[in-house]
Design an enzyme around this catalytic site. Structure first.
Site, PDB file in Angstrom:
ATOM      1  CE  LYS A 296      -3.887   2.192   0.344  1.00  0.00           C
ATOM      2  NZ  LYS A 296      -3.438   2.889  -0.896  1.00  0.00           N
TER       3      LYS A 296
ATOM      4  CE  LYS B 195       4.783   7.402  -2.269  1.00  0.00           C
ATOM      5  NZ  LYS B 195       4.106   7.901  -1.059  1.00  0.00           N
TER       6      LYS B 195
ATOM      7  CD  GLN C 290       3.321   4.694   2.226  1.00  0.00           C
ATOM      8  OE1 GLN C 290       3.861   5.533   1.519  1.00  0.00           O
ATOM      9  NE2 GLN C 290       2.255   4.963   2.934  1.00  0.00           N
TER      10      GLN C 290
ATOM     11  CB  THR D 293      -2.098  13.533   4.434  1.00  0.00           C
ATOM     12  OG1 THR D 293      -2.518  12.419   3.658  1.00  0.00           O
ATOM     13  CG2 THR D 293      -0.628  13.411   4.740  1.00  0.00           C
TER      14      THR D 293
ATOM     15  N   GLY E 185      -2.721   8.319  -4.237  1.00  0.00           N
ATOM     16  CA  GLY E 185      -2.076   9.529  -4.740  1.00  0.00           C
ATOM     17  C   GLY E 185      -0.803   9.875  -3.979  1.00  0.00           C
ATOM     18  CG  ASP E 186       3.452  10.926  -2.969  1.00  0.00           C
ATOM     19  OD1 ASP E 186       3.343  10.756  -1.749  1.00  0.00           O
ATOM     20  OD2 ASP E 186       4.451  11.495  -3.465  1.00  0.00           O
TER      21      ASP E 186
ATOM     22  CG  ASN F 262      -4.036  16.060  -0.328  1.00  0.00           C
ATOM     23  OD1 ASN F 262      -3.509  15.445   0.595  1.00  0.00           O
ATOM     24  ND2 ASN F 262      -5.335  16.064  -0.513  1.00  0.00           N
TER      25      ASN F 262
ATOM     26  CE  LYS G 221       4.208   7.460   5.496  1.00  0.00           C
ATOM     27  NZ  LYS G 221       3.828   8.380   4.381  1.00  0.00           N
TER      28      LYS G 221
ATOM     29  CB  SER H   2      -5.404   4.781   1.937  1.00  0.00           C
ATOM     30  OG  SER H   2      -5.259   5.892   1.088  1.00  0.00           O
TER      31      SER H   2
HETATM   32  P1  NDP Z   1       0.756  17.735  -4.209  1.00  0.00           P
HETATM   33  O1  NDP Z   1       1.181  17.385  -5.560  1.00  0.00           O
HETATM   34  O2  NDP Z   1      -0.679  17.936  -3.916  1.00  0.00           O
HETATM   35  O3  NDP Z   1       1.528  19.041  -3.709  1.00  0.00           O
HETATM   36  C1  NDP Z   1       2.915  19.081  -3.684  1.00  0.00           C
HETATM   37  C2  NDP Z   1       3.359  20.463  -3.242  1.00  0.00           C
HETATM   38  O4  NDP Z   1       4.761  20.461  -3.006  1.00  0.00           O
HETATM   39  C3  NDP Z   1       3.120  21.518  -4.311  1.00  0.00           C
HETATM   40  O5  NDP Z   1       2.925  22.757  -3.678  1.00  0.00           O
HETATM   41  C4  NDP Z   1       4.436  21.493  -5.089  1.00  0.00           C
HETATM   42  O6  NDP Z   1       4.732  22.696  -5.782  1.00  0.00           O
HETATM   43  C5  NDP Z   1       5.422  21.303  -3.963  1.00  0.00           C
HETATM   44  N1  NDP Z   1       6.615  20.615  -4.445  1.00  0.00           N
HETATM   45  C6  NDP Z   1       6.672  19.413  -5.054  1.00  0.00           C
HETATM   46  N2  NDP Z   1       7.936  19.119  -5.387  1.00  0.00           N
HETATM   47  C7  NDP Z   1       8.679  20.166  -4.988  1.00  0.00           C
HETATM   48  C8  NDP Z   1      10.058  20.460  -5.052  1.00  0.00           C
HETATM   49  N3  NDP Z   1      10.930  19.599  -5.596  1.00  0.00           N
HETATM   50  N4  NDP Z   1      10.485  21.643  -4.517  1.00  0.00           N
HETATM   51  C9  NDP Z   1       9.601  22.512  -3.966  1.00  0.00           C
HETATM   52  N5  NDP Z   1       8.279  22.285  -3.869  1.00  0.00           N
HETATM   53  C10 NDP Z   1       7.837  21.130  -4.377  1.00  0.00           C
HETATM   54  O7  NDP Z   1       1.362  16.586  -3.249  1.00  0.00           O
HETATM   55  P2  NDP Z   1       0.943  16.174  -1.788  1.00  0.00           P
HETATM   56  O8  NDP Z   1       0.482  17.359  -1.023  1.00  0.00           O
HETATM   57  O9  NDP Z   1       0.094  14.982  -1.876  1.00  0.00           O
HETATM   58  O10 NDP Z   1       2.345  15.674  -1.214  1.00  0.00           O
HETATM   59  C11 NDP Z   1       3.236  16.526  -0.507  1.00  0.00           C
HETATM   60  C12 NDP Z   1       4.170  15.694   0.354  1.00  0.00           C
HETATM   61  O11 NDP Z   1       3.392  14.921   1.286  1.00  0.00           O
HETATM   62  C13 NDP Z   1       5.015  14.658  -0.399  1.00  0.00           C
HETATM   63  O12 NDP Z   1       6.248  14.520   0.271  1.00  0.00           O
HETATM   64  C14 NDP Z   1       4.211  13.378  -0.257  1.00  0.00           C
HETATM   65  O13 NDP Z   1       5.028  12.233  -0.393  1.00  0.00           O
HETATM   66  C15 NDP Z   1       3.707  13.545   1.170  1.00  0.00           C
HETATM   67  N6  NDP Z   1       2.545  12.754   1.551  1.00  0.00           N
HETATM   68  C16 NDP Z   1       1.382  12.818   0.843  1.00  0.00           C
HETATM   69  C17 NDP Z   1       0.273  12.107   1.262  1.00  0.00           C
HETATM   70  C18 NDP Z   1      -1.046  12.208   0.588  1.00  0.00           C
HETATM   71  O14 NDP Z   1      -1.997  11.620   1.096  1.00  0.00           O
HETATM   72  N7  NDP Z   1      -1.192  12.965  -0.498  1.00  0.00           N
HETATM   73  C19 NDP Z   1       0.349  11.209   2.423  1.00  0.00           C
HETATM   74  C20 NDP Z   1       1.592  11.281   3.152  1.00  0.00           C
HETATM   75  C21 NDP Z   1       2.649  12.016   2.694  1.00  0.00           C
HETATM   76  P3  NDP Z   1       4.249  22.890  -7.311  1.00  0.00           P
HETATM   77  O15 NDP Z   1       2.788  23.197  -7.229  1.00  0.00           O
HETATM   78  O16 NDP Z   1       5.069  23.998  -7.822  1.00  0.00           O
HETATM   79  O17 NDP Z   1       4.519  21.591  -8.000  1.00  0.00           O
HETATM   80  O1  2IT Z   2       3.098   8.836   1.533  1.00  0.00           O
HETATM   81  C1  2IT Z   2       1.941   8.415   1.747  1.00  0.00           C
HETATM   82  O2  2IT Z   2       1.635   7.897   2.818  1.00  0.00           O
HETATM   83  C2  2IT Z   2       0.942   8.587   0.689  1.00  0.00           C
HETATM   84  N1  2IT Z   2       1.237   9.179  -0.337  1.00  0.00           N
HETATM   85  C3  2IT Z   2      -0.425   8.008   0.856  1.00  0.00           C
HETATM   86  C4  2IT Z   2      -0.434   6.562   0.486  1.00  0.00           C
HETATM   87  C5  2IT Z   2      -1.787   5.901   0.450  1.00  0.00           C
HETATM   88  O3  2IT Z   2      -1.800   4.724   0.081  1.00  0.00           O
HETATM   89  O4  2IT Z   2      -2.801   6.514   0.791  1.00  0.00           O
END
Ligand code: NDP
Ligand code: 2IT
Length: 451
Positions: free
Chosen positions: A94, A130, A115, A213, A169-170, A244, A118, A383
């Site tokens: 997952k 992943k 992961q 998250t 998603g991520d 997100n 976690k 999830s």
């Molecule tokens: P999104 O795509 O929704 O948002 C990502 C954000 O981070 C955007 O603002 C993006 O900017 C910025 N970003 C991405 N890459 C870079 C970079 N190299 N340098 C600077 N800014 C950057 O992703 P999420 O919010 O889902 O994910 C954000 C983080 O949270 C990641 O590390 C992800 O692995 C982690 N995460 C996500 C989960 C989820 O449920 N979605 C769960 C647990 C962890 P821009 O708009 O310019 O691309």
């Molecule tokens: O990093 C993470 O925990 C996620 N992007 C969410 C993974 C999931 O299966 O919901």
């Protein structure tokens, strides 16, 4: 590494580095866990003798594949897709899918390794995986994104399944992409199953998944503050990212009476000394999700705010911080600046956002530091609850799920505290998360024998 037991960190890491050359993010993630787990195993030699950490640091499998698609001009584009299935000892693989030009095997192996721990911490029966692709959704039309997602799933479908591996998603993968991929999976297999999470509500998605998250990370921050008789109320908070995780973290900080000072994207950060309230966060969600604009536009719209091109927010003085963008976004120097400015707590919404030297600084200063694998586990936990609802063919209410999320985050906090609290009462949540996450997976592997 094969014949050598992980009796000391440096020799163990030499083995990992030799076996996975050049995969620096993967080395970093393994080192962070090994630094806590190896000393712990000295007192629990059964895990050491059975080479449990070596086995967890070798993914069950890594699949990589070509993804061809046609852009609007009729050009053929070729990307590389991946799925890293790290460990399924406690449940189906997952973990999310990331679409970003920086995606490579090292980044996905670090994410799949993290992961595993976690998902174990959530208390739910989910293993670690992943995946993703070096595809850049920015500037692409909806039809291009759809064609890419369909082509990606046309290969991925053979490696996933509701009881096998359940992606979500991520970065760069949200509701739109999940919809396209789910549609293609259903079309190819003629099965309507819970093969992905983060689905739309109309086709098997869960209430609270988008929020989970960010909300979960804010709950974790609150839990840490509670141990000091304190709370988020009245505190200033630096948040990075504007996707997100960042936007829902910002919502929850507002709900809890905190003041969000910053947000960012890959171009730079905005600082709003008036606070980024709920209405402003909604404006950012619309900017990023619908108009697909840049965070710099915030400062054009809200006149007291300033935009800082090419910079990250960590120099702004504040009480608390939630890095919610990407890996290694807090350097050692930035951690030092945050401490000098009096930061008292950090909850990591992103995965591995703090460089390992930065983590050491936070731990040496004995602030409240909630590592990613604990603090951002709310998303994957929701999830897991989406998977349960799909299996049962029913849906729980928003309120039921919110209560479950809060309970899960409280449970994760308690597990970290149990294994991380030191003699002086300060909790090393990094050690707590690593050891508690490791134990459950290792015990399951113990039951299976040598496999
Ligand atoms: P999104 O795509 O929704 O948002 C990502 C954000 O981070 C955007 O603002 C993006 O900017 C910025 N970003 C991405 N890459 C870079 C970079 N190299 N340098 C600077 N800014 C950057 O992703 P999420 O919010 O889902 O994910 C954000 C983080 O949270 C990641 O590390 C992800 O692995 C982690 N995460 C996500 C989960 C989820 O449920 N979605 C769960 C647990 C962890 P821009 O708009 O310019 O691309
Ligand atoms: O990093 C993470 O925990 C996620 N992007 C969410 C993974 C999931 O299966 O919901």
């Amino acid at each position: 590494m094969c014949a050598q037991r992980a009796t000391d960190l440096e020799s163990f890491m030499q083995g990992v580095e030799a076996k996975n050359p050049g995969e620096v993010e993967f080395h970093q993630a393994v080192r962070e866990v090994a630094a806590d787990v190896i000393p712990w195993m000295q007192d629990h030699p059964i895990y050491l003798n059975l080479q449990m950490l070596e086995r967890m640091a070798e993914p069950d499998r890594v699949v990589s594949f070509r993804v061809c698609w046609e852009d609007e001009e009729g050009n053929i584009r070729v990307n590389r897709g991946y799925r890293v299935q790290n460990n399924n000892a406690i449940g189906p693989y997952k973990g999310g899918l990331r679409f970003h030009p920086s995606v490579n095997q090292s980044i996905l192996k670090f994410l799949a390794f993290e992961q595993t721990f976690k998902n174990s911490l959530t208390g739910l029966p989910i293993g670690g995986g992943k995946g993703g692709a070096d595809f850049n959704p920015k500037g692409k039309t909806n039809r291009e994104v759809m064609r890419f997602c369909q082509s990606f799933m046309t290969e991925l479908y053979r490696h996933v399944g509701a009881d096998v591996d359940v992606p979500a998603g991520d970065i760069g993968v949200g509701g739109r992409e999940i919809g396209y991929m789910f549609g293609q999976y259903k079309r190819i297999t003629n099965q309507f199953t819970g093969v992905l999470t983060g689905k739309g509500i109309e086709y098997g998605g869960s209430e609270m998944r988008p929020e989970a998250t960010g909300y979960g990370a804010a709950y974790f921050l609150d839990e840490m503050l509670k141990t000091k008789g304190d709370s988020v109320r009245g505190k200033s908070v630096l948040i990075s990212g504007s996707g997100n995780v960042a936007t829902f973290a910002a919502d929850k900080i507002n709900h809890r009476g905190g003041k969000v000072l910053t947000l960012s994207d890959s171009g730079g950060f905005i600082h709003d000394p008036d606070g980024i309230d709920l209405e402003k966060v909604n404006w950012v969600k619309d900017l990023k999700n619908n108009r697909r604009g840049r965070i710099s536009e915030y400062a054009d719209h809200f006149k007291n705010a300033t935009y800082h091109e090419g910079k990250r927010p960590w120099g702004v003085p504040a009480d608390l911080a939630m890095p919610c963008a990407t890996q290694n976004e807090i350097s050692s120097d930035e951690a030092g600046t945050m401490l000098a400015n009096g930061i008292i707590g950090v909850a990591e919404g992103a995965n591995m956002p703090t460089h390992i030297d930065g983590i050491h600084q936070f731990l040496n200063a004995k602030i409240l530091f909630g590592p990613a694998k604990a603090a951002n586990a709310g998303g994957v936990a929701m999830s897991g609850l989406e998977m349960s609802q799909n299996s049962e063919r029913r849906s729980w209410t928003n309120e039921e799920l919110r209560n479950m999320l809060r309970d899960i985050m409280t449970g994760i906090h308690a597990r970290c505290a149990e294994d991380g609290t030191q003699k002086d009462g300060w909790c090393n949540y990094v050690a707590g998360a690593n050891i508690a996450g490791f134990k459950k997976v290792a015990n399951a592997m113990l039951a299976f024998g040598v496999v």
